[in-house]
Design a protein around this motif. Sequence first.
Motif, PDB file in Angstrom:
ATOM      1  N   ARG A  51       0.834  -1.212   0.000  1.00 11.64           N
ATOM      2  CA  ARG A  51       0.000   0.000   0.000  1.00 11.64           C
ATOM      3  C   ARG A  51       0.865   1.257   0.000  1.00 11.64           C
ATOM      4  N   TYR A  52       2.076   1.178   0.560  1.00 17.14           N
ATOM      5  CA  TYR A  52       2.992   2.316   0.509  1.00 17.14           C
ATOM      6  C   TYR A  52       3.408   2.588  -0.936  1.00 17.14           C
ATOM      7  N   ASP A  53       3.757   1.544  -1.668  1.00 11.67           N
ATOM      8  CA  ASP A  53       4.130   1.696  -3.076  1.00 11.67           C
ATOM      9  C   ASP A  53       2.979   2.282  -3.884  1.00 11.67           C
ATOM     10  N   GLU A  54       1.772   1.818  -3.594  1.00 19.43           N
ATOM     11  CA  GLU A  54       0.583   2.313  -4.290  1.00 19.43           C
ATOM     12  C   GLU A  54       0.370   3.800  -3.998  1.00 19.43           C
ATOM     13  N   ALA A  55       0.522   4.196  -2.745  1.00 17.41           N
ATOM     14  CA  ALA A  55       0.380   5.611  -2.380  1.00 17.41           C
ATOM     15  C   ALA A  55       1.451   6.448  -3.072  1.00 17.41           C
ATOM     16  N   ALA A  98      -7.259   5.298 -14.894  1.00 17.45           N
ATOM     17  CA  ALA A  98      -6.364   4.621 -15.839  1.00 17.45           C
ATOM     18  C   ALA A  98      -5.336   3.769 -15.091  1.00 17.45           C
ATOM     19  N   PHE A  99      -4.785   4.307 -14.011  1.00 20.24           N
ATOM     20  CA  PHE A  99      -3.822   3.555 -13.213  1.00 20.24           C
ATOM     21  C   PHE A  99      -4.452   2.273 -12.687  1.00 20.24           C
ATOM     22  N   TYR A 100      -5.621   2.400 -12.062  1.00 22.82           N
ATOM     23  CA  TYR A 100      -6.237   1.230 -11.440  1.00 22.82           C
ATOM     24  C   TYR A 100      -6.797   0.244 -12.452  1.00 22.82           C
ATOM     25  N   SER A 101      -7.124   0.687 -13.652  1.00 21.08           N
ATOM     26  CA  SER A 101      -7.591  -0.272 -14.660  1.00 21.08           C
ATOM     27  C   SER A 101      -6.457  -1.192 -15.086  1.00 21.08           C
ATOM     28  N   GLY A 102      -5.214  -0.704 -15.032  1.00 22.14           N
ATOM     29  CA  GLY A 102      -4.067  -1.542 -15.362  1.00 22.14           C
ATOM     30  C   GLY A 102      -3.440  -2.220 -14.166  1.00 22.14           C
ATOM     31  N   TYR A 103      -3.645  -1.660 -12.980  1.00 26.12           N
ATOM     32  CA  TYR A 103      -3.009  -2.175 -11.769  1.00 26.12           C
ATOM     33  C   TYR A 103      -3.571  -3.531 -11.361  1.00 26.12           C
ATOM     34  N   GLY A 104      -4.862  -3.698 -11.510  1.00 24.98           N
ATOM     35  CA  GLY A 104      -5.471  -4.996 -11.238  1.00 24.98           C
ATOM     36  C   GLY A 104      -5.922  -5.228  -9.810  1.00 24.98           C
ATOM     37  N   PHE A 105      -5.744  -4.225  -8.951  1.00 22.49           N
ATOM     38  CA  PHE A 105      -6.203  -4.340  -7.565  1.00 22.49           C
ATOM     39  C   PHE A 105      -7.091  -3.148  -7.255  1.00 22.49           C
ATOM     40  N   PRO A 106      -7.992  -3.285  -6.291  1.00 14.17           N
ATOM     41  CA  PRO A 106      -8.849  -2.146  -5.947  1.00 14.17           C
ATOM     42  C   PRO A 106      -8.041  -1.011  -5.330  1.00 14.17           C
ATOM     43  N   PRO A 107      -8.514   0.212  -5.487  1.00 15.43           N
ATOM     44  CA  PRO A 107      -7.796   1.377  -4.941  1.00 15.43           C
ATOM     45  C   PRO A 107      -7.748   1.369  -3.416  1.00 15.43           C
ATOM     46  N   ILE A 108      -6.678   1.938  -2.877  1.00 18.39           N
ATOM     47  CA  ILE A 108      -6.619   2.147  -1.435  1.00 18.39           C
ATOM     48  C   ILE A 108      -7.531   3.317  -1.092  1.00 18.39           C
ATOM     49  N   SER A 109      -8.002   3.346   0.115  1.00 18.99           N
ATOM     50  CA  SER A 109      -8.887   4.435   0.554  1.00 18.99           C
ATOM     51  C   SER A 109      -8.079   5.725   0.728  1.00 18.99           C
ATOM     52  N   GLU A 110      -8.769   6.852   0.782  1.00 22.34           N
ATOM     53  CA  GLU A 110      -8.103   8.133   1.028  1.00 22.34           C
ATOM     54  C   GLU A 110      -7.417   8.128   2.387  1.00 22.34           C
ATOM     55  N   GLU A 111      -8.054   7.500   3.364  1.00 22.96           N
ATOM     56  CA  GLU A 111      -7.455   7.411   4.694  1.00 22.96           C
ATOM     57  C   GLU A 111      -6.133   6.641   4.652  1.00 22.96           C
ATOM     58  N   THR A 112      -6.127   5.520   3.948  1.00 26.30           N
ATOM     59  CA  THR A 112      -4.908   4.732   3.818  1.00 26.30           C
ATOM     60  C   THR A 112      -3.853   5.507   3.039  1.00 26.30           C
ATOM     61  N   ARG A 171      -3.478   8.763   2.880  1.00 25.99           N
ATOM     62  CA  ARG A 171      -2.939   9.805   3.765  1.00 25.99           C
ATOM     63  C   ARG A 171      -1.989   9.214   4.807  1.00 25.99           C
ATOM     64  N   TYR A 172      -2.309   8.031   5.314  1.00 23.13           N
ATOM     65  CA  TYR A 172      -1.438   7.384   6.298  1.00 23.13           C
ATOM     66  C   TYR A 172      -0.042   7.163   5.709  1.00 23.13           C
ATOM     67  N   PHE A 173      -0.001   6.604   4.511  1.00 25.12           N
ATOM     68  CA  PHE A 173       1.292   6.316   3.908  1.00 25.12           C
ATOM     69  C   PHE A 173       1.952   7.559   3.324  1.00 25.12           C
ATOM     70  N   ASP A 174       1.177   8.504   2.850  1.00 27.82           N
ATOM     71  CA  ASP A 174       1.736   9.717   2.268  1.00 27.82           C
ATOM     72  C   ASP A 174       2.284  10.649   3.341  1.00 27.82           C
ATOM     73  N   ASN A 175       1.623  10.716   4.489  1.00 31.38           N
ATOM     74  CA  ASN A 175       2.029  11.624   5.560  1.00 31.38           C
ATOM     75  C   ASN A 175       2.481  10.900   6.824  1.00 31.38           C
ATOM     76  N   GLY A 176       2.502   9.597   6.761  1.00 31.58           N
ATOM     77  CA  GLY A 176       2.743   8.812   7.977  1.00 31.58           C
ATOM     78  C   GLY A 176       4.177   8.467   8.235  1.00 31.58           C
TER      79      GLY A 176
END
Length: 67
Positions: free
Chosen positions: A22-26, A41-55, A57-62
């Motif tokens: 999830r850190y790499d995804e953020a 477009a990113f998630y259509s190719g990524y193949g996994f559901p998107p992380i939540s905004e809360e998640t 923010r955790y990895f982006d600012n955590g």
Amino acid sequence: MVRDNAIVAFIDVAGMTVGDPRYDEALATRSFRKDIQMLDAFYSGYGFPPISEETFRYFDNGLYEFY
């Protein structure tokens, strides 16, 4: 990386290690997080559901920002 069945680039993974994906995804979506078309477009190719905004923010600012 492959485009039209041809290798067009190689990502050097020499420093790769085990961690929370999830850190790499953020990190990957950080620059276009507010652009819905780019995010879709990113998630259509990524193949996994998107992380939540809360998640995101955790990895982006955590804790990982200290490393």
